[in-house]
Motif scaffolding. Sequence first.
Motif, short mmCIF file in Angstrom:
data_model
loop_
_atom_site.label_atom_id
_atom_site.label_comp_id
_atom_site.label_asym_id
_atom_site.label_seq_id
_atom_site.Cartn_x
_atom_site.Cartn_y
_atom_site.Cartn_z
N ASP A 109 4.07 2.76 -13.16
CA ASP A 109 3.13 3.78 -13.66
C ASP A 109 3.86 4.93 -14.36
O ASP A 109 3.26 5.63 -15.18
CB ASP A 109 2.30 4.34 -12.50
N SER A 110 5.12 5.12 -14.02
CA SER A 110 5.88 6.23 -14.60
C SER A 110 6.73 5.82 -15.79
O SER A 110 7.45 6.66 -16.35
CB SER A 110 6.78 6.86 -13.53
N LYS B 57 0.82 -1.20 0.00
CA LYS B 57 0.00 0.00 0.00
C LYS B 57 0.87 1.26 0.00
O LYS B 57 0.61 2.24 -0.72
CB LYS B 57 -0.92 0.00 1.21
N LYS C 131 2.46 1.63 -3.41
CA LYS C 131 1.55 2.11 -4.46
C LYS C 131 1.27 3.60 -4.28
O LYS C 131 1.26 4.38 -5.26
CB LYS C 131 0.25 1.31 -4.41
N ALA C 132 1.03 4.00 -3.00
CA ALA C 132 0.77 5.44 -2.77
C ALA C 132 1.99 6.29 -3.11
O ALA C 132 1.89 7.37 -3.69
CB ALA C 132 0.34 5.65 -1.32
N THR C 133 3.15 5.78 -2.74
CA THR C 133 4.38 6.52 -3.04
C THR C 133 4.62 6.61 -4.54
O THR C 133 5.05 7.66 -5.06
CB THR C 133 5.57 5.86 -2.35
N ALA C 134 4.35 5.54 -5.29
CA ALA C 134 4.57 5.54 -6.74
C ALA C 134 3.69 6.56 -7.43
O ALA C 134 4.13 7.25 -8.37
CB ALA C 134 4.31 4.14 -7.29
N SER C 135 2.45 6.69 -6.98
CA SER C 135 1.56 7.68 -7.60
C SER C 135 2.05 9.10 -7.35
O SER C 135 1.98 9.97 -8.24
CB SER C 135 0.14 7.50 -7.07
N GLN C 136 2.55 9.36 -6.13
CA GLN C 136 3.06 10.69 -5.83
C GLN C 136 4.35 10.98 -6.61
O GLN C 136 4.57 12.10 -7.07
CB GLN C 136 3.31 10.83 -4.33
N LYS D 233 5.06 9.78 -9.50
CA LYS D 233 4.68 10.03 -10.90
C LYS D 233 4.27 11.49 -11.11
O LYS D 233 4.65 12.11 -12.12
CB LYS D 233 3.53 9.10 -11.28
N LEU D 234 3.53 12.03 -10.14
CA LEU D 234 3.16 13.45 -10.25
C LEU D 234 4.40 14.35 -10.21
O LEU D 234 4.49 15.34 -10.93
CB LEU D 234 2.19 13.82 -9.13
N LEU E 275 7.99 1.61 -9.97
CA LEU E 275 7.47 2.83 -10.62
C LEU E 275 6.97 2.50 -12.03
O LEU E 275 7.25 3.21 -12.99
CB LEU E 275 8.56 3.90 -10.68
#
Length: 1138
Positions: A332-333, A284, A287-292, A294-295, A330
């Motif tokens: 997603d990125s 968890k 996943k939260a860190t990867a989304s941040q 990516k931004l 990462l």
Amino acid sequence: MEYSKQQAFEKLRPPCVNLSSVALKFRGQQASIKNLLLALEAAHAVIIDLGRHDALDEKLAEYAFFPLSTVFNESQKLSSHCLELAVQCLQVLVSRGWRRKLQPEMGKQLLILLSLLAGGSPTRSKDNAPSEELVSTCFECMSTLFDILGQVAQHVFDEIGAKTIVDQSVYLLLEALTGSPSESVQLSAANALQSLLSKISNRILLASLLPRTVSALTKALTPSTQIRRTHKVLVALFELLSHILTDVLADEVALNETASSGSGSEVSMHRPEIAEASLVLDDKWLKATASQVKLALANVVKLHNHDRQEVRHALFKLCLAMCERCLKTLSDSLQLNIETMVMLAGRDGTDSLAQGKQLLKHLILSNSELMDLLRSSLDAWIIALPRVMQGNDDRAKRQVLQQISIALQIVLESGDASDLLNDYLASSLVQSVSIAVDGSQAVSLLRVSEAPSPTQMVQFQEQYHTRSFEPVILDGKGSLNTLVELHALISQMRNSSASESLTRSMMARVGQSSGTQQLSSLWLCLMFLNRDNPSFSISDFLDIPSESYDTTPYLISDLYSITLPLLLGSTTTFSIYDWRIPALALESTILQAKQLGRSYRPELIDTLYPILFLLGSPEPRLQSHAMTALNLLALACEYTNTSTMLVENVDYLINSIALKLNTFDISPQGPQVLLILLRLCGARLIPYLDDLIGSIFAALENFHGYPRLVELLFDVLGVAVDEAAKNPALAITNGMEEPKHRKTAYQPSTMEDILQDIRAHKERKERRDAESLLQPGDDNASQSAPHRPWTSNLDGPETSKKDQETQEAEFDENEEQPFSQAAEEAKESPLTKPHTLLLSIARSTIPHLTSPSPPVRLTLLQLLTRITQILSRHENSFLPLVNDIWPAILPRLFSSASKSTANSGSEQGEPEQDPAYVTIAAADTIAAICVSAGGFMSGRIESIFPSLETLYRRIWSEVEQDRLRIAQHRGPVRRLALSSANDAASLSSPGANLKGTVDLRIVESPPPDPGRTNAPIGSNSNSTTSTTHQLHIQTLTTQTQTSKIHTSLLNLLTTILLHTSMPPISEIGDAILALLSPIMDEPGREHVREALEVWNADAVWVVREIRAMEREMREGRRTVGDWTLRGQGGAKKRRNGG
């Protein structure tokens, strides 16, 4: 020099003792800051020197630190410069003195001290804030302490209680990175933070610092107008971001720890303080860190357009590290990182990015997941290409073209390119180029129009040697960088394995589309096929296995078969037609000719005619394209030059033109091509025109009701006449003298002339006497003059009339013999082909001089003017020609004379009037005939002179009315005071209606016009040539049509006087003198007076004298009875009172 321990101590002791003493006095307020600064400078110099020579150890460091500690205790009272010197001394003591023997607790206390000095005390005012130099020095000393502490104990920063120091240091350094405007502070803070993070081995501690650090670094890397960051700072920030992301989120670290420590119990054993914070690095959190992240990366990659290569290279390394080490964490990125690396790899051709391009290629080719992502991005870029090309952002256009180029290269090298991808790419390229073409300048349309001027043709033959085509579309105006990228993409695809597939896909669109789609497809095909030296090789026709198979020659042949109908259609399409289509068809033709060489010569039967036709296009760029195509075609087919190619293929061209004329094709294309052909090849084409001239005559006879066609056909005949006259090999006057009918001014006989005449008379008499004595059988040969009347009984039978005439002409036999022989030879010599051709052309103009089209009549009259000068040397053929054309020319001159008749109200109705330019051309033609025919025109001039006189008087009256009307509009007439009688005579008024007053203005004489002069035709140009900038006084005359006709009639009358054997005493000569005398003294009319004086100088003198007397009587300077001539005593004085 090297110092021993004792020497180092002896050198260090005095400044340290002095500094300690001054610091204690400063604490007791017994010394000033200046005294302390001087002591610090002395100690600083010694410590730096000892550190440079590596003469310090831990004992000397402790000895020197004692006075420094006293200084640091008084930091609130000291200036930034004093503290800066003290920190520099501390940095040397740490790095050169304590080194590995520095106690961890001592190091931590020093970090706290440096943090306080760099961050400032909470109670310290803003005005007394630390300087940028002090902060930068503190951060450099902190970086040194981090390195030393990392060497002293491996996990010194992971021990209990270290968190406060780490957190405080990270916070302080991040604040300096984001808030300080100084480059030195930013660089030193970045280096210190890099050193600190590299010493932290606990991933959980790093993970706890990750949000704050990434957020601050993202803020610092985002472009801002408030704080400018140099490229060095940006590079350091990229390295920091890459370091912390890979240390925390690397696949080999994050995935292993997540699998082994799902509950976080291991963390609580080693770090109970972290366990209390409940930081669990599970899926968890990941996943939260990867989304941040990516931004954050989405904001960071905006620097891919940065001007500095170092920044772009640092960003490339960051994205490469994310793809290599954080492939799964990462994921997603990955798309963002791959697209960024593709953009950066195609930005320029520097060594670093070229190496990065290879790294990217190897990375993607080695990972199928990354290849799928790249192919997905490529599809998106190809679909977006037309939309991007439609915009106005050149940077976006270049970027998407670079992305497609790099991605396509990698996909093609993987061998995974599909036909569907090639179709998408071909369609997108066609649409993109079509949009770019529509957004560029307006399209010029091709219509059938006039052929190029002779000047342009001469320029083509002598100066135009261009060996390359100008760009038809996307010429680079305003979008040069985009065009360069587009060419680079096409060049890359042209050299790839998908070249054939792409070319055939776009070639199919050439035949299936229209408008700009067809234009874009054709242009792209040419771009793909236009290589340096495409040619067939013997291996193309042999069954030899080869790894590479070049299909370019066959693609060129297929494109040629598609574009040839477009080229041929340009000669038959009368509707609106885009000129760029035939221009590109020309380029396709040249491609085929280059690869075939001499084998292409049979194809010239089809292609030469349309190329010549396009030379007559009204679009200058298409003309230039056609000219270049002719040059390149001659070069490709191995001809010496363009004219040789045309002459050797002239039979095909002539047949094509004759076929159009013989099949009742009244379109102007055929004559237009022939006109261009004549201007290109010149007189070498004349011998091939025999049959074609007959076809032209037949067309003139059959289609005389089409004025435009008739005018164009006679233009062709006129060019043929001009070219034949230029070439000496085809000259029809070879060996013939030019007729000289011009009169010369009367010269009084001198005594020598009289003696010469007497000698000649005596010689003739002696020759006759000698010949009479030598006649055999003459009984009376030796007798003297008879003393009795002649009788038949004594003298024999009466001499016949014929014999008498023969005897009377014997004395001039020798003089007349040469002329008679020359005339006999001229009579007996047959006419040459060019001569006969020109006579036929001249006679063919007779029925068309009554054409209803004024331009046709003008063309014919100008043609006759030129042709008479060529044919005049052969009088036996020229004079009958004059007799034939004379009745057809006269109505063109006197048609305007019927104007008054038409106004009289006759029942016939108003007759047709010729425009002024036709009347002028008719007068010029008659003048040219008078120059060439001479005395032969005397009787004809005598018969038309009454009408000519009437016409001139009417035109002159209109000119006078125009002058008076202009003078009235200008207001009161300016009167000039004449200084003498001679001035008055030279500046007399043009007419009696001016009452002795002349309306004059001083103007600068313009350069003489070579195409039109006021001098009579055939006159000596030297007699009327004036200096370009000569000032003279000129009458104010508006150049109306009437004045132009008057000038032309004036030239005709002076030509009649000079060339038609007008006797000095004749009614016509007197009438001409009466007509021209009012203007012969006007400025600019000197040639009129000279012509009149050549005819009869005495009569001109009498007229001028009479006019001068009349003027003097009007002015009151002469009485009615005073007729004394000027120069013979002057005028009599007035009588007083009778």
